[in-house]
Scaffold this motif. Structure first.
Motif, PDB file in Angstrom:
ATOM      1  N   ALA A 123       0.247  -1.441  -0.172  1.00 58.15           N
ATOM      2  CA  ALA A 123      -0.077  -0.055  -0.385  1.00 58.15           C
ATOM      3  C   ALA A 123       0.802   1.010   0.217  1.00 58.15           C
ATOM      4  CB  ALA A 123      -0.935   0.282   0.868  1.00 58.15           C
ATOM      5  N   LEU A 124       1.971   1.023   0.045  1.00 61.09           N
ATOM      6  CA  LEU A 124       2.623   2.188   0.617  1.00 61.09           C
ATOM      7  C   LEU A 124       3.440   2.455  -0.855  1.00 61.09           C
ATOM      8  CD1 LEU A 124       4.965   1.821   4.431  1.00 61.09           C
ATOM      9  CD2 LEU A 124       2.663   3.644   2.905  1.00 61.09           C
ATOM     10  N   LEU A 125       3.451   1.670  -1.755  1.00 59.26           N
ATOM     11  CA  LEU A 125       4.218   1.722  -2.984  1.00 59.26           C
ATOM     12  C   LEU A 125       4.339   2.464  -4.095  1.00 59.26           C
ATOM     13  CD1 LEU A 125       4.502  -2.368  -4.042  1.00 59.26           C
ATOM     14  CD2 LEU A 125       6.162  -0.876  -2.884  1.00 59.26           C
ATOM     15  N   GLU A 126       3.217   2.910  -3.830  1.00 51.62           N
ATOM     16  CA  GLU A 126       2.813   4.353  -5.206  1.00 51.62           C
ATOM     17  C   GLU A 126       2.347   5.690  -4.584  1.00 51.62           C
ATOM     18  OE1 GLU A 126      -1.530   5.627  -6.881  1.00 51.62           O
ATOM     19  OE2 GLU A 126      -1.530   4.807  -5.680  1.00 51.62           O
ATOM     20  N   VAL A 127       2.714   5.741  -3.394  1.00 47.48           N
ATOM     21  CA  VAL A 127       2.329   6.798  -2.338  1.00 47.48           C
ATOM     22  C   VAL A 127       3.716   7.501  -2.014  1.00 47.48           C
ATOM     23  CG1 VAL A 127       2.471   6.298   0.182  1.00 47.48           C
ATOM     24  CG2 VAL A 127       2.352   8.493  -0.857  1.00 47.48           C
ATOM     25  N   MET A 128       5.072   6.319  -1.627  1.00 49.58           N
ATOM     26  CA  MET A 128       6.568   6.086  -2.034  1.00 49.58           C
ATOM     27  C   MET A 128       7.135   7.111  -3.328  1.00 49.58           C
ATOM     28  SD  MET A 128       7.441   3.381   1.034  1.00 49.58           S
ATOM     29  CE  MET A 128       9.682   3.680   0.901  1.00 49.58           C
ATOM     30  N   GLU A 129       7.112   6.170  -3.976  1.00 55.04           N
ATOM     31  CA  GLU A 129       7.191   6.742  -5.007  1.00 55.04           C
ATOM     32  C   GLU A 129       6.477   8.076  -5.983  1.00 55.04           C
ATOM     33  OE1 GLU A 129       9.912   5.849  -8.879  1.00 55.04           O
ATOM     34  OE2 GLU A 129       9.795   4.973  -6.791  1.00 55.04           O
ATOM     35  N   GLU A 130       5.057   8.072  -5.899  1.00 57.68           N
ATOM     36  CA  GLU A 130       4.618   9.038  -6.824  1.00 57.68           C
ATOM     37  C   GLU A 130       4.294  10.372  -5.675  1.00 57.68           C
ATOM     38  OE1 GLU A 130       2.108   7.807  -9.368  1.00 57.68           O
ATOM     39  OE2 GLU A 130       3.240   6.708  -9.873  1.00 57.68           O
ATOM     40  N   GLY A 131       4.048  10.294  -4.525  1.00 62.11           N
ATOM     41  CA  GLY A 131       2.994  11.255  -3.691  1.00 62.11           C
ATOM     42  C   GLY A 131       2.018  11.412  -3.608  1.00 62.11           C
ATOM     43  N   ARG A 132       1.113  10.071  -4.066  1.00 62.02           N
ATOM     44  CA  ARG A 132       0.034   9.692  -4.213  1.00 62.02           C
ATOM     45  C   ARG A 132      -0.478   9.037  -3.548  1.00 62.02           C
ATOM     46  NH1 ARG A 132      -0.911  11.033 -10.175  1.00 62.02           N
ATOM     47  NH2 ARG A 132      -0.825   8.756 -11.066  1.00 62.02           N
ATOM     48  N   ILE A 133      -1.902   8.564  -3.244  1.00 64.57           N
ATOM     49  CA  ILE A 133      -2.760   7.362  -3.481  1.00 64.57           C
ATOM     50  C   ILE A 133      -3.859   7.614  -4.084  1.00 64.57           C
ATOM     51  CG2 ILE A 133      -4.341   6.452  -1.565  1.00 64.57           C
ATOM     52  CD1 ILE A 133      -1.450   5.704  -0.905  1.00 64.57           C
ATOM     53  N   THR A 134      -4.112   6.571  -4.651  1.00 69.64           N
ATOM     54  CA  THR A 134      -5.221   6.482  -5.678  1.00 69.64           C
ATOM     55  C   THR A 134      -6.106   5.355  -5.089  1.00 69.64           C
ATOM     56  OG1 THR A 134      -3.480   6.825  -7.967  1.00 69.64           O
ATOM     57  CG2 THR A 134      -6.165   5.386  -7.943  1.00 69.64           C
ATOM     58  N   ILE A 135      -6.965   6.401  -5.036  1.00 72.73           N
ATOM     59  CA  ILE A 135      -8.131   5.015  -3.809  1.00 72.73           C
ATOM     60  C   ILE A 135      -9.730   5.116  -5.095  1.00 72.73           C
ATOM     61  CG2 ILE A 135      -9.664   4.751  -2.164  1.00 72.73           C
ATOM     62  CD1 ILE A 135      -7.156   4.448  -1.590  1.00 72.73           C
ATOM     63  N   ASP A 136     -10.243   4.357  -5.397  1.00 69.59           N
ATOM     64  CA  ASP A 136     -11.095   4.058  -6.343  1.00 69.59           C
ATOM     65  C   ASP A 136     -11.051   5.355  -7.884  1.00 69.59           C
ATOM     66  OD1 ASP A 136     -12.736   2.112  -4.529  1.00 69.59           O
ATOM     67  OD2 ASP A 136     -13.513   3.789  -3.867  1.00 69.59           O
ATOM     68  N   GLY A 137      -9.984   5.216  -8.430  1.00 67.91           N
ATOM     69  CA  GLY A 137      -9.686   5.973  -9.664  1.00 67.91           C
ATOM     70  C   GLY A 137      -9.403   7.442  -9.201  1.00 67.91           C
ATOM     71  N   VAL A 138      -9.416   7.906  -7.702  1.00 64.25           N
ATOM     72  CA  VAL A 138      -9.042   9.192  -7.547  1.00 64.25           C
ATOM     73  C   VAL A 138      -7.806   9.045  -6.638  1.00 64.25           C
ATOM     74  CG1 VAL A 138     -10.201  11.326  -6.149  1.00 64.25           C
ATOM     75  CG2 VAL A 138     -11.906   9.272  -7.310  1.00 64.25           C
ATOM     76  N   ALA A 139      -7.090  10.108  -7.406  1.00 61.44           N
ATOM     77  CA  ALA A 139      -5.626  10.219  -6.977  1.00 61.44           C
ATOM     78  C   ALA A 139      -5.563  11.748  -5.730  1.00 61.44           C
ATOM     79  CB  ALA A 139      -4.742  10.641  -7.638  1.00 61.44           C
ATOM     80  N   HIS A 140      -5.335  11.536  -4.650  1.00 64.04           N
ATOM     81  CA  HIS A 140      -4.738  12.316  -3.312  1.00 64.04           C
ATOM     82  C   HIS A 140      -3.752  12.540  -2.944  1.00 64.04           C
ATOM     83  CE1 HIS A 140      -8.878  11.380  -3.033  1.00 64.04           C
ATOM     84  NE2 HIS A 140      -9.374   9.611  -3.310  1.00 64.04           N
ATOM     85  N   ALA A 141      -3.025  13.213  -3.677  1.00 71.58           N
ATOM     86  CA  ALA A 141      -2.072  13.329  -2.499  1.00 71.58           C
ATOM     87  C   ALA A 141      -1.293  14.553  -1.768  1.00 71.58           C
ATOM     88  CB  ALA A 141      -1.710  15.271  -3.946  1.00 71.58           C
ATOM     89  N   VAL A 142      -0.365  13.238  -1.444  1.00 71.30           N
ATOM     90  CA  VAL A 142      -0.308  13.966   0.787  1.00 71.30           C
ATOM     91  C   VAL A 142       0.625  15.166   0.670  1.00 71.30           C
ATOM     92  CG1 VAL A 142      -0.021  11.268   0.832  1.00 71.30           C
ATOM     93  CG2 VAL A 142       2.124  12.265   0.216  1.00 71.30           C
ATOM     94  N   GLY A 143       0.745  15.746  -0.346  1.00 77.39           N
ATOM     95  CA  GLY A 143       1.560  17.472  -0.700  1.00 77.39           C
ATOM     96  C   GLY A 143       2.605  17.307  -0.036  1.00 77.39           C
ATOM     97  N   ARG A 144       3.839  18.272   0.305  1.00 82.09           N
ATOM     98  CA  ARG A 144       5.455  17.925   0.254  1.00 82.09           C
ATOM     99  C   ARG A 144       5.069  18.798   1.101  1.00 82.09           C
ATOM    100  NH1 ARG A 144       7.504  20.633  -5.385  1.00 82.09           N
ATOM    101  NH2 ARG A 144       9.802  20.008  -3.695  1.00 82.09           N
ATOM    102  N   PRO A 145       6.432  18.662   2.439  1.00 80.39           N
ATOM    103  CA  PRO A 145       7.457  17.384   2.111  1.00 80.39           C
ATOM    104  C   PRO A 145       6.532  16.761   2.483  1.00 80.39           C
ATOM    105  CG  PRO A 145       7.926  18.817   3.853  1.00 80.39           C
ATOM    106  CD  PRO A 145       7.375  19.755   3.839  1.00 80.39           C
ATOM    107  N   PHE A 146       6.965  15.058   1.781  1.00 84.19           N
ATOM    108  CA  PHE A 146       6.944  13.972   2.798  1.00 84.19           C
ATOM    109  C   PHE A 146       7.720  12.938   2.856  1.00 84.19           C
ATOM    110  CE2 PHE A 146       4.886   9.478   1.246  1.00 84.19           C
ATOM    111  CZ  PHE A 146       4.406   9.335   2.451  1.00 84.19           C
ATOM    112  N   LEU A 147       8.292  12.391   3.420  1.00 82.98           N
ATOM    113  CA  LEU A 147       8.939  11.148   4.167  1.00 82.98           C
ATOM    114  C   LEU A 147       8.650   9.898   4.891  1.00 82.98           C
ATOM    115  CD1 LEU A 147      12.537  10.487   5.140  1.00 82.98           C
ATOM    116  CD2 LEU A 147      11.571  11.695   6.992  1.00 82.98           C
ATOM    117  N   VAL A 148       9.030   8.906   4.642  1.00 83.99           N
ATOM    118  CA  VAL A 148       7.946   7.717   5.427  1.00 83.99           C
ATOM    119  C   VAL A 148       9.607   7.238   6.187  1.00 83.99           C
ATOM    120  CG1 VAL A 148       7.589   4.935   4.993  1.00 83.99           C
ATOM    121  CG2 VAL A 148       6.304   6.928   3.235  1.00 83.99           C
ATOM    122  N   LEU A 149       9.616   6.849   7.255  1.00 81.76           N
ATOM    123  CA  LEU A 149      10.858   6.402   7.803  1.00 81.76           C
ATOM    124  C   LEU A 149      10.017   5.385   8.503  1.00 81.76           C
ATOM    125  CD1 LEU A 149      11.446   9.397  10.452  1.00 81.76           C
ATOM    126  CD2 LEU A 149      13.512   8.269   8.816  1.00 81.76           C
ATOM    127  N   ALA A 150      10.957   3.880   7.871  1.00 77.36           N
ATOM    128  CA  ALA A 150       9.590   2.561   8.395  1.00 77.36           C
ATOM    129  C   ALA A 150      11.356   1.997   8.833  1.00 77.36           C
ATOM    130  CB  ALA A 150       9.838   2.144   6.877  1.00 77.36           C
TER     131      ALA A 150
END
Length: 322
Positions: A123-150
Motif C-alpha cells: 500500500a506504500l509503494l505508490e505513495v513513496m514513489e509518486e507522493g499520492r494515493i489512488t482510491i477508487d480511481g481518484v488520486a489524492h496527493a499527500v503534499g510536500r515534504p513527505f518522508l516515510v521513516l520505516a
C-alpha cells in the motif's frame, strides 16, 4: 546553484541538524543523513532495536519543519485501508467521501513495517514513489515534504514478512540509529534530553521552505565524469561474482539526487566523487541481493561495495565547475 546559495544552504542545513539533534542526542550524523534523504525527496529505512529514538526523530523532524507526523504500528492484521484511508458512503449527502489515513502526513513513521502482510506493505509503494494515493480511481496527493521513516527489528524476525526487493528499492537510504555513546547516554539520563523533549522544539522552517531547499539542491552541478563514475559503480555491483542482483537504475538516480543534497549541505555547488563514496553504503547496501552460496560463506553487501570502490577508479575533480 551559486556559491552564495550553497553557503546559505549549508548554514540552514547545519541549523536544522542542530535543532533536530536536541531530541536525538549524540546522533548528528544520522540526523544529517535523514535530512539529506528528506531534501532529496526520498525515504528512510531504519533497521534498529526498540528504544533507540526512532519515534523521537520523526516527531522532532515534523516539529522542526512545521509539518505533521503520524505513527503506523504495522501488525499482521493491518489492512491497506488502515494505511491509505477509505471511501465511505455518506447517506446524508448521498455521496462517497474519502477519509484520509495516517499516511497523509509530512513525516510518517511506519513502525516494524515487516510485521504486516505483503499486501499491506504494498500500500506504500505508490505513495513513496509518486507522493499520492489512488482510491477508487481518484488520486489524492499527500503534499510536500513527505518522508516515510520505516523501521524493522533486526533481531526478532519470527512472524515477519521480508520486504520484497521492489519495495526496498524505493527506500533512498537504509541506516541504523544505534545506541548512544557513554557521554550521550549520561546526558540523556541527566534530563537534558527527556523522552518528551521533541515536543518542546519550535518550528525553524516552513514546509514550503523545505520544498524550496529541495528544489535548490536539485540545481547542484554534477559533472559528466561523476555521472559516469556512478554508472560504472552500479555496473560493477551487477558484475560482481557474489551478487545475484545488483543496484538498479533507480538506485543510480537516487545516488545522484542525494549526492547533490550532501554537496549543498557542505557548502558546495558541485558534487565530487567523495560525496558518492560517503553515501555508497546507506544508499546501495540494501539494494544488493547476494548469491545464496556467497551469503552462506559470509559475504555481505557492505563487502561487495568496499570491493567495488577499489576496482572502479574515481575521476579527478576540479575545485569548481566551469
Amino acid at each position: 546553484m551559486s556559491e552564495e546559495q550553497a553557503a546559505w544552504f549549508a548554514d540552514a542545513f547545519a541549523r536544522l541538524v542542530a535543532h533536530v539533534g536536541q531530541a536525538l542526542i549524540g546522533k548528528s550524523d544520522i540526523v544529517a543523513l535523514v535530512l539529506q534523504a528528506m531534501l532529496a525527496e526520498g525515504h528512510v529505512l531504519l533497521e534498529d532495536a526498540p528504544g533507540t529514538g526512532k519515534t523521537s526523530l520523526a516527531k522532532a523532524l515534523a516539529a522542526t519543519v512545521q509539518g505533521t507526523s503520524s505513527r503506523i504500528q504495522f501488525t499482521p492484521d493491518l489492512l491497506p485501508s488502515d494505511v491509505t484511508g477509505v471511501t465511505i458512503y455518506d447517506q446524508r449527502t448521498q455521496e462517497f467521501e474519502f477519509h484520509r489515513g495516517p499516511v497523509f502526513a509530512s513525516i510518517v513513521l511506519a513502525d516494524e513495517i515487516n510485521r504486516a502482510s505483503p499486501k499491506t506493505q504494498s500500500a506504500l509503494l505508490e505513495v513513496m514513489e509518486e507522493g499520492r494515493i489512488t482510491i477508487d480511481g481518484v488520486a489524492h496527493a499527500v503534499g510536500r515534504p513527505f518522508l516515510v521513516l520505516a523501521t524493522q527489528n533486526p533481531i526478532e524476525t519470527a512472524g515477519t514478512y521480508r520486504l520484497p526487493e521492489a519495495q526496498l528499492d524505493r527506500f533512498l537510504v537504509k541506516t541504523s540509529i544505534g545506541y548512544p555513546d557513554l557521554d550521550a547516554t549520561e546526558q540523556i539520563l541527566s534530563g537534558t534530553g527527556t523522552r518528551d523533549s521533541q515536543r518542546t522544539l519550535s518550528t525553524m522552517i516552513t514546509t514550503d521552505a523545505v520544498s524550496d531547499m529541495a528544489e535548490l539542491a536539485a540545481t547542484v552541478h554534477v559533472e559528466p565524469a561523476v555521472l559516469r563514475y556512478v554508472a560504472m559503480l552500479a555496473e560493477a555491483t551487477r558484475d560482481h561474482g557474489s551478487v545475484r542482483l545488483g543496484v538498479s537504475v533507480r538506485a543510480a538516480i537516487a545516488m545522484v539526487r542525494i549526492a547533490r543534497v550532501r554537496a549543498a549541505s557542505l557548502g558546495r555547488h558541485y558534487v565530487i566523487p567523495d560525496d558518492i563514496k560517503a553515501l555508497l553504503g546507506p544508499v546501495w547496501q540494501h539494494r544488493i541481493v547476494l548469491d545464496p552460496e556467497a551469503e552462506y560463506s559470509g559475504m555481505t553487501a557492505d563487502a561487495v561495495l568496499a570491493r567495488v570502490i577499489t576496482t572502479v577508479d574515481a575521476p579527478l575533480h576540479r575545485n569548481s565547475p566551469e
